[in-house]
Design a protein around this motif. Sequence first.
Motif, PDB file in Angstrom:
ATOM      1  N   ALA B 124      16.022  86.867  36.836  1.00 31.73           N
ATOM      2  CA  ALA B 124      16.293  85.733  37.710  1.00 31.73           C
ATOM      3  C   ALA B 124      17.788  85.463  37.733  1.00 31.73           C
ATOM      4  O   ALA B 124      18.499  85.786  36.787  1.00 31.73           O
ATOM      5  CB  ALA B 124      15.550  84.505  37.199  1.00 31.73           C
ATOM      6  N   GLY B 125      18.232  84.891  38.795  1.00 32.26           N
ATOM      7  CA  GLY B 125      19.585  84.359  38.829  1.00 32.26           C
ATOM      8  C   GLY B 125      20.637  85.288  39.382  1.00 32.26           C
ATOM      9  O   GLY B 125      21.829  85.033  39.206  1.00 32.26           O
ATOM     10  N   GLU B 126      20.246  86.373  40.053  1.00 33.26           N
ATOM     11  CA  GLU B 126      21.279  87.214  40.643  1.00 33.26           C
ATOM     12  C   GLU B 126      21.989  86.413  41.718  1.00 33.26           C
ATOM     13  O   GLU B 126      21.366  85.713  42.512  1.00 33.26           O
ATOM     14  CB  GLU B 126      20.689  88.503  41.225  1.00 33.26           C
ATOM     15  N   THR B 127      23.271  86.517  41.742  1.00 34.69           N
ATOM     16  CA  THR B 127      24.037  85.663  42.632  1.00 34.69           C
ATOM     17  C   THR B 127      25.316  86.373  43.027  1.00 34.69           C
ATOM     18  O   THR B 127      25.490  87.561  42.762  1.00 34.69           O
ATOM     19  CB  THR B 127      24.316  84.313  41.924  1.00 34.69           C
ATOM     20  N   THR B 128      26.167  85.646  43.696  1.00 37.06           N
ATOM     21  CA  THR B 128      27.468  86.182  44.100  1.00 37.06           C
ATOM     22  C   THR B 128      28.540  85.457  43.300  1.00 37.06           C
ATOM     23  O   THR B 128      28.302  84.402  42.709  1.00 37.06           O
ATOM     24  CB  THR B 128      27.715  85.942  45.593  1.00 37.06           C
ATOM     25  N   ASP B 153      29.643  94.730  39.657  1.00 36.21           N
ATOM     26  CA  ASP B 153      28.571  95.241  40.512  1.00 36.21           C
ATOM     27  C   ASP B 153      27.354  94.335  40.495  1.00 36.21           C
ATOM     28  O   ASP B 153      26.576  94.318  41.438  1.00 36.21           O
ATOM     29  CB  ASP B 153      28.163  96.642  40.028  1.00 36.21           C
ATOM     30  N   ARG B 154      27.148  93.646  39.400  1.00 35.91           N
ATOM     31  CA  ARG B 154      26.013  92.737  39.280  1.00 35.91           C
ATOM     32  C   ARG B 154      26.503  91.413  38.706  1.00 35.91           C
ATOM     33  O   ARG B 154      27.290  91.398  37.760  1.00 35.91           O
ATOM     34  CB  ARG B 154      24.930  93.292  38.351  1.00 35.91           C
ATOM     35  N   ILE B 155      25.988  90.345  39.266  1.00 34.81           N
ATOM     36  CA  ILE B 155      26.374  89.011  38.797  1.00 34.81           C
ATOM     37  C   ILE B 155      25.101  88.189  38.639  1.00 34.81           C
ATOM     38  O   ILE B 155      24.295  88.100  39.578  1.00 34.81           O
ATOM     39  CB  ILE B 155      27.307  88.333  39.827  1.00 34.81           C
ATOM     40  N   LEU B 165      26.888  83.110  32.462  1.00 33.61           N
ATOM     41  CA  LEU B 165      27.226  84.009  33.556  1.00 33.61           C
ATOM     42  C   LEU B 165      27.366  85.410  32.990  1.00 33.61           C
ATOM     43  O   LEU B 165      28.033  85.611  31.970  1.00 33.61           O
ATOM     44  CB  LEU B 165      28.541  83.563  34.202  1.00 33.61           C
ATOM     45  N   LEU B 166      26.731  86.353  33.648  1.00 32.97           N
ATOM     46  CA  LEU B 166      26.785  87.744  33.187  1.00 32.97           C
ATOM     47  C   LEU B 166      27.356  88.602  34.311  1.00 32.97           C
ATOM     48  O   LEU B 166      26.808  88.638  35.414  1.00 32.97           O
ATOM     49  CB  LEU B 166      25.379  88.229  32.824  1.00 32.97           C
ATOM     50  N   LEU B 167      28.453  89.251  34.022  1.00 29.98           N
ATOM     51  CA  LEU B 167      29.087  90.146  34.989  1.00 29.98           C
ATOM     52  C   LEU B 167      28.941  91.569  34.469  1.00 29.98           C
ATOM     53  O   LEU B 167      29.227  91.844  33.298  1.00 29.98           O
ATOM     54  CB  LEU B 167      30.572  89.809  35.138  1.00 29.98           C
ATOM     55  N   VAL B 168      28.503  92.465  35.338  1.00 32.93           N
ATOM     56  CA  VAL B 168      28.253  93.845  34.915  1.00 32.93           C
ATOM     57  C   VAL B 168      28.984  94.807  35.844  1.00 32.93           C
ATOM     58  O   VAL B 168      28.877  94.698  37.062  1.00 32.93           O
ATOM     59  CB  VAL B 168      26.737  94.159  34.947  1.00 32.93           C
TER      60      VAL B 168
END
Lengths: 182, 268
Positions: B124-128, B153-155, B165-168
């Motif tokens: 859940a929670g994919e965002t920009t 590529d993924r937030i 917040l997870l940035l990948v």
Amino acid sequence: MLISRSQAGDASAWEPVVLAHEEAVFRLAYLILGDPDEARDIAQETFVRAWRSIGRVDGSRPLQPWLLRICTNLAVNRRRSVARYLAALMRRAQAEPRVPGTEELSAQQMEAQQLWQAVRRLDPADQQIVYLRYFLDLSVAETAETLQTAQGTVKSRSHRALERLRNVIRREFPMLGDERSA
Amino acid sequence: MSSMDPEQLEERLRQAAAHFRYPPTSPIASVVMKRLPRPAAPRWTWAVVAVLVMLAALLLVPPARAAVIDFIQIGVVRIFRTEPVPAPVSTPALQAPLTATPLATSSAQAPVTATPSSGLQDLAGETTLADAQSNTGFSVLIPHYPPDLGKPDRIYLQDMGGSLLLLVWLQPDGSGHVRMSLQEIAAGSWALAKFGPQTLQEVTVNGHKGVWATGPYLLETRNHEYDTRRLVAGNSLIWTQGNVTYRLESSLSLDEALKVAESLAPLP
């Protein structure tokens, strides 16, 4: 008797309850999560939480639907958690994911695995009803009890889930339609 | 099957379920029973326990004190120098690092069964970045080093009483392997604990206290609902700025990781 003793705080009565239901709970968690380690964690947590709430249970009703409901909620939450996502990322980082070789599976087992993959393409609500009704082979009444909904709703949801599953199979798993379909 | 009616599909599902190969059910009851609260002990038992505790305290004050203070706290991350004593809820499974580097001890990894790669599509929670900035409650920072890094590529953004917040960043070769990840964790959302890292070194990041830890180490992730432990082999740099804890995980060296950390800047 075991339930009433458990409700009275007798923990020794809880162990046979766990033993009686652990396989169904573990299997449902595994179907939802697809990871045996996580399924084991969720199954354990299900019985711990159930113990904490056992005082609120109506001992005259079957216990399994209630346990499966707890398990479903925990597994669905786990599936959506950041912690699990991180673990999944770690697994993806492995050069070659290890899956059972096809030679280890009979044709029927292979088809069962493929059908499971198809079911996992459905949304979580559809998956739940398919797992409960067909993989765990619960009756409509038991499924309704687990999902806390009316039996008529279970029937209509099952029907819609199967329709969507047919579409998934048609689009993504045409090989499943090539055999034994007549 | 596409031409089958619902009854035929139901029957096919039931047959498939009968042949479905589940992993063996792990022992569950024994673990559950250990986790249940013990019944209250008689008063004399508590008296004996109290005496024993006092004796132990008298005998063991120096090492006990050393053990108590033997951790480093960086924001929401607490790092213990040694392994935890009590067994966790789950048996730790050795995991590959959060990078594309294969783990040498792959035979010890948790078995991966015929499971579709889950997590990415389920989370859940994919965002920009723009939406994340609007919803985190803190200023989102992204690294600008190395120069070819680009945007994540993924937030993902989840709120558990505070934002995580997870940035990948994925490897550019299209393999889906992770190149680097950065967590930005607001106070009060998640708590992370690491036990027994191979390397534990205090560093500074733009003048802020930080820690460099290399694996394998036991990583515990905790919030109000979840408590998971996994053995992780990876390098991570943890530091704080204000009320936000940053955790950068990659296969980079310390020098390179510091350059990445010090290149963090707000979104344009």
